[in-house]
Design an enzyme around this catalytic site. Structure first.
Site, PDB file in Angstrom:
ATOM      1  N   CYS A  65       0.874  -1.184   0.000  1.00 55.66           N
ATOM      2  CA  CYS A  65       0.000   0.000   0.000  1.00 55.66           C
ATOM      3  C   CYS A  65       0.904   1.225   0.000  1.00 55.66           C
ATOM      4  CB  CYS A  65      -0.997  -0.034   1.163  1.00 55.66           C
ATOM      5  SG  CYS A  65      -0.297   0.026   2.825  1.00 55.66           S
ATOM      6  N   THR A  67       2.072   3.127   2.497  1.00 56.44           N
ATOM      7  CA  THR A  67       3.106   3.026   3.532  1.00 56.44           C
ATOM      8  C   THR A  67       3.461   1.585   3.891  1.00 56.44           C
ATOM      9  OG1 THR A  67       1.407   2.995   5.239  1.00 56.44           O
ATOM     10  CG2 THR A  67       2.299   5.156   4.652  1.00 56.44           C
ATOM     11  N   HIS A  98      14.223 -15.073  11.762  1.00 59.00           N
ATOM     12  CA  HIS A  98      13.831 -15.034  13.176  1.00 59.00           C
ATOM     13  C   HIS A  98      12.334 -15.186  13.412  1.00 59.00           C
ATOM     14  CE1 HIS A  98      17.683 -12.745  14.625  1.00 59.00           C
ATOM     15  NE2 HIS A  98      17.958 -13.682  13.735  1.00 59.00           N
TER      16      HIS A  98
HETATM   17  C1  RB5 Z   1      -4.080   5.260   1.019  1.00 58.40           C
HETATM   18  O1  RB5 Z   1      -4.171   6.633   0.828  1.00 58.40           O
HETATM   19  C2  RB5 Z   1      -3.136   4.943   2.138  1.00 58.40           C
HETATM   20  O2  RB5 Z   1      -3.685   5.329   3.350  1.00 58.40           O
HETATM   21  C3  RB5 Z   1      -2.793   3.480   2.128  1.00 58.40           C
HETATM   22  O3  RB5 Z   1      -2.225   3.122   0.915  1.00 58.40           O
HETATM   23  C4  RB5 Z   1      -1.820   3.018   3.193  1.00 58.40           C
HETATM   24  O4  RB5 Z   1      -0.687   3.815   3.217  1.00 58.40           O
HETATM   25  C5  RB5 Z   1      -2.382   2.808   4.529  1.00 58.40           C
HETATM   26  O5  RB5 Z   1      -1.708   2.420   5.472  1.00 58.40           O
END
Ligand code: RB5
Length: 146
Positions: A65, A67, A98
């Site tokens: 995603c 992040t 681990h």
């Molecule tokens: C989407 O905008 C973003 O929140 C998602 O991709 C992710 O980073 C969430 O943890």
């Protein structure tokens, strides 16, 4: 090894990069979306992949995603899942050795495609060490089963 892969709209480019890597490595995989560039909700992709890994339909999962955080939080809610969020090669190797992590999460807004490839390759090719580490993940399983 059979891999389930998915991303939300924030991870589609790295998902494609990792699919190329899996093709090059001759690994079997199935892509569970997303199929669009409009905004979607990461749990809708993380949870099905996590369930497929937890029930043994797939050996491992890769989730991307923006992040990597949302995907990892959601995947780790599924019993039996040890999802590791990795943005460096050292952690990718260590979490296999681990933690015997069975899902890798990465964030496309954090790292580029070249590093994502190296992280995924390392994670896919590193074995679990077992021993004292087995004992530690056993404590997590015991907690989950209570
Ligand atoms: C989407 O905008 C973003 O929140 C998602 O991709 C992710 O980073 C969430 O943890």
């Amino acid at each position: 090894m059979k891999i389930a892969i998915a991303s939300d709209h924030g991870g589609i480019h790295i998902r494609e990069e990792i699919k190329h890597l899996l093709d090059e490595m001759g690994m079997e995989y199935e892509d569970f979306g997303c199929n669009c560039e409009t905004s979607v909700d990461y749990p809708d992709y993380a949870l099905p992949v996590a369930e497929k890994v937890a029930n043994g339909e797939f050996d491992r999962g890769i989730l991307i995603c923006g992040t990597g955080i949302g995907m990892s939080i959601a995947a780790n809610k599924v019993k039996g899942i040890r999802c590791a969020l990795c943005h460096d090669v050292f952690s990718a190797k260590a979490t296999r050795e681990h933690n015997d992590s069975n899902i890798l999460a990465m964030g496309e807004r954090v790292i580029g495609p070249g590093l994502a490839r190296e992280i995924a390759k390392t994670w896919l090719t590193t074995d679990f060490t077992g021993g004292r580490h087995q004992n530690r993940i056993g404590k997590i399983s015991k907690y989950e089963n209570n």
